[in-house]
Scaffold this active site. Structure first.
Site, mmCIF file in Angstrom:
data_model
loop_
_atom_site.group_PDB
_atom_site.id
_atom_site.type_symbol
_atom_site.label_atom_id
_atom_site.label_comp_id
_atom_site.label_asym_id
_atom_site.label_seq_id
_atom_site.Cartn_x
_atom_site.Cartn_y
_atom_site.Cartn_z
ATOM 1 N N GLU A 91 -1.876 -5.649 8.636
ATOM 2 C CA GLU A 91 -1.142 -5.042 9.744
ATOM 3 C C GLU A 91 -1.867 -5.254 11.068
ATOM 4 O O GLU A 91 -3.075 -5.047 11.156
ATOM 5 C CB GLU A 91 -0.975 -3.536 9.514
ATOM 6 C CG GLU A 91 -0.077 -3.184 8.341
ATOM 7 C CD GLU A 91 0.105 -1.678 8.171
ATOM 8 O OE1 GLU A 91 -0.328 -0.910 9.067
ATOM 9 O OE2 GLU A 91 0.677 -1.262 7.145
ATOM 10 N N ASP A 115 0.838 -1.199 0.000
ATOM 11 C CA ASP A 115 0.000 0.000 0.000
ATOM 12 C C ASP A 115 0.873 1.251 0.000
ATOM 13 O O ASP A 115 0.385 2.368 -0.057
ATOM 14 C CB ASP A 115 -1.019 -0.005 1.151
ATOM 15 C CG ASP A 115 -0.377 -0.177 2.514
ATOM 16 O OD1 ASP A 115 0.858 -0.161 2.619
ATOM 17 O OD2 ASP A 115 -1.136 -0.330 3.508
ATOM 18 N N SER A 116 2.208 1.038 0.007
ATOM 19 C CA SER A 116 3.164 2.129 -0.212
ATOM 20 C C SER A 116 2.979 2.725 -1.609
ATOM 21 O O SER A 116 3.502 3.801 -1.908
ATOM 22 C CB SER A 116 4.598 1.629 -0.031
ATOM 23 O OG SER A 116 4.789 0.392 -0.694
ATOM 24 N N ASP A 134 -0.929 -6.092 -0.036
ATOM 25 C CA ASP A 134 -1.442 -5.450 1.175
ATOM 26 C C ASP A 134 -2.959 -5.270 1.091
ATOM 27 O O ASP A 134 -3.470 -4.779 0.075
ATOM 28 C CB ASP A 134 -0.811 -4.056 1.354
ATOM 29 C CG ASP A 134 0.493 -4.101 2.128
ATOM 30 O OD1 ASP A 134 0.665 -5.026 2.940
ATOM 31 O OD2 ASP A 134 1.332 -3.208 1.928
ATOM 32 N N LYS A 139 -1.382 -9.417 2.911
ATOM 33 C CA LYS A 139 -0.704 -8.989 4.130
ATOM 34 C C LYS A 139 -1.597 -8.034 4.903
ATOM 35 O O LYS A 139 -2.212 -7.146 4.314
ATOM 36 C CB LYS A 139 0.644 -8.324 3.815
ATOM 37 C CG LYS A 139 1.403 -7.827 5.064
ATOM 38 C CD LYS A 139 2.860 -7.530 4.778
ATOM 39 C CE LYS A 139 3.083 -6.230 4.060
ATOM 40 N NZ LYS A 139 2.683 -5.025 4.847
ATOM 41 N N GLU A 194 8.712 -4.078 10.982
ATOM 42 C CA GLU A 194 9.174 -2.789 10.459
ATOM 43 C C GLU A 194 9.689 -1.887 11.567
ATOM 44 O O GLU A 194 9.013 -1.643 12.563
ATOM 45 C CB GLU A 194 8.033 -2.090 9.693
ATOM 46 C CG GLU A 194 8.462 -0.756 9.114
ATOM 47 C CD GLU A 194 7.495 -0.197 8.077
ATOM 48 O OE1 GLU A 194 7.759 0.924 7.590
ATOM 49 O OE2 GLU A 194 6.484 -0.859 7.754
#
Length: 272
Positions: free
Chosen positions: A123, A52-53, A91, A121, A190
Site C-alpha cells: 500500500e 491482510d483482510s 499482501d 502487494k 480502493e
C-alpha cells in the site's frame, strides 16, 4: 462453471497485462485457506488475493494492522497448495515494509520463498517508492494499492471515500504513474470516485483493479466473505452479495444440532 483440468493455463503477469491490452476485464477475489481457494480457483477467477483482510474476516480484528508476516505466510501457503490456475498476490502486512527498503525486501522474499506465492502487494505511492524498487530488483512482482489504504486507517480516521478533493486526486494520479514507472505489474484502487478511477486506468498502461472504484477500471476485486454473505455486518455501497452462504451455514448447523438432540442423527444407516 468449473474449469476442466485440461483447459487450465496458469495465469501470469504477462497474461494479466494482455487482458488489459485487449479490453478483457480481470476478476480477482480474496482467499485465505486451502478449501476456499480450491473452490475459487476452479470457478475460474484470474487473481487470488491473500489479503491482510484476513485480520478482519479470519481473526476478528477491527483493522488489518494486527496481522503478522508469519500469519500472512501461513494463509498464503494454504492458498498456494490449492491453486492450479489463478495468479496469487499476497499482501505485505503493516509494519513489515514501511520502515526501510531492506526490511521490505526481507519481508517480500520470505513471503515468496516460504509460501510459494507469485507476487506481493504493498500500500502507498511515492513514499514507498524505494521499497518497491528494491523488492522488484530481487525479481519479485509487485502490485500497488492506492486510494483507501486500510493499513493507514488511523491516519485517515474513517473508511469513507478517498480522493474527492482535487489535491488528493492529483496525488493519486501522480502516485499511480510512480508505481507504473517503478515497474509494478498492476494497481488496486480502493473506494475512490469512478471518474478518477477511469482517469487512472486510461493514464497508466498497467492493469488497474477496483474495489468501490466504479466500472471503468480493468478489473474488480471483492473480499470473498463479503460477496458470499458470510460477513453480515459489512454492507458498503460497492458490495454486490452473490450468495447468502452465512445463512445457509447457520441453518445447516441448526438442523445438525436439532438432529443430535432428538437422537435422529446418526440413524441406523449412518452407523457401522
Amino acid at each position: 462453471m468449473s474449469i476442466h483440468k485440461s483447459e487450465i493455463k496458469k495465469i501470469t503477469t504477462h497474461q494479466i497485462q494482455a487482458m488489459k491490452d485487449r479490453g478483457e476485464k480481470i476478476s480477482m477475489l480474496t482467499a485465505y485457506d486451502y478449501s476456499m481457494a480450491q473452490l475459487i480457483d476452479s470457478a475460474g477467477v484470474d487473481i487470488i488475493l491473500v489479503g491482510d483482510s484476513a485480520s478482519n474476516v479470519m481473526a476478528g480484528h477491527e483493522t488489518t494492522l494486527p496481522i503478522t508476516l508469519d500469519q500472512m505466510i501461513y494463509h498464503a501457503s494454504s492458498v498456494i497448495r490449492a491453486v492450479n490456475r489463478a495468479f496469487v498476490v499476497v499482501d505485505v502486512p503493516f509494519g513489515s515494509y514501511q520502515g526501510n527498503s531492506s526490511e521490505a525486501l526481507r519481508s517480500a522474499i520470505r513471503i515468496m520463498k516460504e509460501s510459494g506465492a507469485h507476487s506481493v502487494k504493498m500500500e502507498g505511492g511515492a513514499e514507498i517508492k524505494e521499497s518497491i524498487i528494491r523488492v522488484l530488483s530481487a525479481g519479485v512482482p509487485v502490485m500497488g494499492h492506492l486510494g483507501l489504504t486500510p493499513q493507514s486507517i488511523y491516519k485517515f480516521g474513517t473508511y469513507s471515500v478517498r480522493a474527492k478533493e482535487e489535491e488528493e486526486a492529483e496525488k493519486l494520479v501522480s502516485d499511480a504513474k510512480v508505481l507504473e514507472e517503478c515497474g509494478c505489474f498492476g494497481i488496486v484502487l480502493e473506494k475512490i470516485p469512478a471518474d478518477l478511477a477511469k482517469r487512472v486506468a486510461e493514464e497508466v498502461s498497467i492493469p488497474v483493479i477496483g474495489i468501490g472504484a466504479g466500472p471503468h477500471v480493468d478489473g474488480q476485486v471483492l473480499v470473498m466473505h463479503d460477496m458470499l454473505g458470510i460477513t453480515k455486518e459489512f454492507k458498503p455501497r460497492f458490495l454486490r452479495q452473490y450468495a447468502d452462504v452465512g445463512s445457509m451455514i447457520t441453518e445447516a448447523v441448526g438442523s445438525y444440532v436439532k438432529d443430535v438432540k432428538s437422537k435422529d442423527f446418526p440413524n441406523e444407516k449412518e452407523s457401522y
